[in-house]
Design a protein around this motif. Structure first.
Motif, PDB file in Angstrom:
ATOM      1  N   LEU A  49       9.811  -0.797  13.731  1.00 23.96           N
ATOM      2  CA  LEU A  49       8.505  -0.585  13.093  1.00 23.96           C
ATOM      3  C   LEU A  49       7.719   0.430  13.914  1.00 23.96           C
ATOM      4  O   LEU A  49       7.156   1.382  13.379  1.00 23.96           O
ATOM      5  N   LYS A  50       7.713   0.230  15.231  1.00 26.50           N
ATOM      6  CA  LYS A  50       6.931   1.122  16.085  1.00 26.50           C
ATOM      7  C   LYS A  50       7.465   2.553  16.012  1.00 26.50           C
ATOM      8  O   LYS A  50       6.706   3.527  15.957  1.00 26.50           O
ATOM      9  N   GLY A  51       8.794   2.696  15.981  1.00 26.06           N
ATOM     10  CA  GLY A  51       9.402   4.020  15.884  1.00 26.06           C
ATOM     11  C   GLY A  51       9.058   4.683  14.560  1.00 26.06           C
ATOM     12  O   GLY A  51       8.774   5.880  14.492  1.00 26.06           O
TER      13      GLY A  51
ATOM     14  N   GLU B 188      -0.013  -2.557  11.389  1.00 23.69           N
ATOM     15  CA  GLU B 188      -0.447  -3.772  10.683  1.00 23.69           C
ATOM     16  C   GLU B 188      -0.007  -3.776   9.218  1.00 23.69           C
ATOM     17  O   GLU B 188      -0.215  -4.750   8.516  1.00 23.69           O
ATOM     18  N   GLY B 189       0.545  -2.648   8.759  1.00 28.20           N
ATOM     19  CA  GLY B 189       0.941  -2.572   7.344  1.00 28.20           C
ATOM     20  C   GLY B 189      -0.251  -2.383   6.429  1.00 28.20           C
ATOM     21  O   GLY B 189      -0.215  -2.747   5.248  1.00 28.20           O
ATOM     22  N   ASP B 190      -1.339  -1.814   6.954  1.00 28.91           N
ATOM     23  CA  ASP B 190      -2.596  -1.732   6.195  1.00 28.91           C
ATOM     24  C   ASP B 190      -2.848  -0.407   5.485  1.00 28.91           C
ATOM     25  O   ASP B 190      -3.837  -0.262   4.782  1.00 28.91           O
ATOM     26  N   VAL B 191      -1.996   0.606   5.711  1.00 32.22           N
ATOM     27  CA  VAL B 191      -2.256   1.923   5.112  1.00 32.22           C
ATOM     28  C   VAL B 191      -1.550   2.047   3.765  1.00 32.22           C
ATOM     29  O   VAL B 191      -0.358   1.795   3.654  1.00 32.22           O
ATOM     30  N   GLN B 192      -2.310   2.418   2.731  1.00 36.14           N
ATOM     31  CA  GLN B 192      -1.708   2.666   1.428  1.00 36.14           C
ATOM     32  C   GLN B 192      -1.552   4.149   1.156  1.00 36.14           C
ATOM     33  O   GLN B 192      -0.592   4.582   0.545  1.00 36.14           O
TER      34      GLN B 192
ATOM     35  N   ASN C 258       1.178   8.949  -0.175  1.00 30.94           N
ATOM     36  CA  ASN C 258       1.231   7.505  -0.411  1.00 30.94           C
ATOM     37  C   ASN C 258       2.227   6.863   0.548  1.00 30.94           C
ATOM     38  O   ASN C 258       3.331   7.373   0.724  1.00 30.94           O
ATOM     39  N   VAL C 259       1.826   5.735   1.132  1.00 32.85           N
ATOM     40  CA  VAL C 259       2.688   5.049   2.088  1.00 32.85           C
ATOM     41  C   VAL C 259       3.072   3.686   1.528  1.00 32.85           C
ATOM     42  O   VAL C 259       2.204   2.905   1.140  1.00 32.85           O
ATOM     43  N   SER C 260       4.356   3.402   1.466  1.00 37.02           N
ATOM     44  CA  SER C 260       4.735   2.035   1.099  1.00 37.02           C
ATOM     45  C   SER C 260       5.662   1.495   2.173  1.00 37.02           C
ATOM     46  O   SER C 260       6.341   2.236   2.877  1.00 37.02           O
ATOM     47  N   VAL C 261       5.634   0.177   2.324  1.00 39.03           N
ATOM     48  CA  VAL C 261       6.435  -0.473   3.352  1.00 39.03           C
ATOM     49  C   VAL C 261       7.614  -1.135   2.669  1.00 39.03           C
ATOM     50  O   VAL C 261       7.456  -1.836   1.676  1.00 39.03           O
ATOM     51  N   ASP C 262       8.802  -0.881   3.210  1.00 39.11           N
ATOM     52  CA  ASP C 262       9.995  -1.533   2.690  1.00 39.11           C
ATOM     53  C   ASP C 262       9.912  -2.994   3.103  1.00 39.11           C
ATOM     54  O   ASP C 262       9.969  -3.319   4.284  1.00 39.11           O
TER      55      ASP C 262
ATOM     56  N   VAL D 184      11.735   1.792   7.464  1.00 33.67           N
ATOM     57  CA  VAL D 184      10.571   0.908   7.326  1.00 33.67           C
ATOM     58  C   VAL D 184       9.582   1.426   6.282  1.00 33.67           C
ATOM     59  O   VAL D 184       9.073   0.674   5.459  1.00 33.67           O
ATOM     60  N   HIS D 185       9.298   2.732   6.322  1.00 31.63           N
ATOM     61  CA  HIS D 185       8.272   3.300   5.450  1.00 31.63           C
ATOM     62  C   HIS D 185       8.834   4.310   4.450  1.00 31.63           C
ATOM     63  O   HIS D 185       9.821   4.971   4.736  1.00 31.63           O
TER      64      HIS D 185
END
Length: 251
Positions: free
Chosen positions: A27-29, A92-96, A117-121, A234-235
Motif C-alpha cells: 500500500l505504501k509503495g 487511509e483510502g480517502d482520495v476519490q 480518478n482514484v479507485s482502490v482495488d 493497489v490503486h
C-alpha cells in the motif's frame, strides 16, 4: 453525493518518492507511485498550458521521459504541502479524485479541468475502505502553509501477483505523453491563467484547517477527452481533461 471536495488555493515541496524496484507493491509503495505521478502530471500541465513561465522549470528524467518540474519556490512549497496531505489521504483510502482546475484570471471562468480518478482495488484492502463514496464535494486549501503529515502505511497488504514497477512506469509514461500532446487539441488559453487543486475525499476523511470546501468548478459548454489509466496492485488512476469549447468567433 458522498464526497467532500477540498482545495488548497495556490500561492508548493518537490517529492522524491523513491519506488522500490520489487515486484510486490505494498500500500505504501503504491501511494508513493500515485503521489509521484500526481506531482509529475501537475507540473506537466502547468508547463504545457503556460500557467508558469517555461524558464521556471527544470528537466528531470522520469518514466523514460524528460519531465519538466518547477523551480519556483512558492509553487514548490505549495505542491509539497498538497502532496504530503494527499499521501496521508491515499494511505487511509480517502482520495476519490484529484482535479487541476485552470481558471482565466480576467474572466474568472474555469477553462480546463484535468481530472484524475482514484479507485482502490478492494482485494488489496487499503485499510478495508471502499474507494467509491461519491458524495463528498471537493476541498480546497486557501493558504500557503499546510499540514505536512507524513504517510505511514499501516495496512501494508501485499498481493501475490504484483505488476512490475517497470510495467507501471510504462503506463504512466503513456499518460504523461498524452498530457504533452494535449496542446494539439486544446483551445488556446487567450488570457493569463491561474490554477487550483481540488481533492475529492470520502466524507470520513480528516481535513486540516487550512483546507476549505469547494464547489466542483464545472465548465459550461465543455468537451471531454479521456486519457489513459494506470494501475498498481493497489490503486487504479483514470485520467481525463475537460475544456471549454472555443466560441465560434474565436476560431
Amino acid at each position: 453525493p458522498t464526497c467532500t471536495i477540498v482545495s488548497h488555493h495556490h500561492h508548493s515541496t518537490s517529492m522524491s518518492a523513491a519506488t522500490k524496484t520489487e515486484n510486490v507493491i505494498t500500500l505504501k509503495g503504491s501511494v508513493a507511485v500515485v503521489s509521484e505521478f500526481f506531482y509529475c502530471a501537475i507540473n506537466s500541465i502547468l508547463y504545457q498550458r503556460g500557467i508558469y513561465q517555461p524558464e521556471t522549470f527544470k528537466r528531470e528524467s522520469k518514466y523514460g521521459l524528460t519531465i519538466l518540474t518547477t523551480t519556483d519556490e512558492g509553487l514548490l512549497k505549495y505542491l509539497h504541502q498538497i502532496m504530503s496531505q494527499m499521501e496521508t489521504w491515499l494511505v487511509e483510502g480517502d482520495v476519490q479524485r484529484l482535479v487541476v482546475v485552470v481558471t482565466g484570471v480576467d474572466s474568472g471562468e474555469t477553462l480546463e479541468r484535468w481530472q484524475f480518478n482514484v479507485s482502490v482495488d478492494d482485494k488489496a484492502g487499503a485499510d478495508d475502505k471502499k474507494g467509491g463514496d461519491e458524495n463528498n464535494g471537493p476541498v480546497s486549501n486557501e493558504s500557503s502553509s499546510g499540514s505536512s503529515a507524513s504517510a505511514s502505511a499501516s495496512g501494508t497488504t501485499q498481493k501475490k501477483m504484483g505488476k512490475s514497477v517497470k510495467e507501471i512506469h510504462n503506463e504512466i509514461q503513456a499518460i504523461i505523453r498524452q498530457i504533452t500532446a494535449s496542446v494539439t487539441f486544446l483551445p488556446l488559453l487567450n488570457e493569463p491563467c491561474s490554477f487550483d487543486l481540488l481533492v475529492y475525499t470520502n466524507q470520513t476523511a480528516v481535513v486540516p484547517q487550512k483546507w476549505e470546501d469547494s464547489d466542483p468548478r464545472y465548465i459550461m459548454n465543455s468537451q471531454e477527452v479521456k486519457l489513459r489509466s494506470f494501475t498498481t496492485s493497489v490503486h487504479k488512476v483514470e485520467s481525463m481533461v475537460t475544456y471549454k469549447e472555443a466560441d465560434e468567433w474565436e476560431l
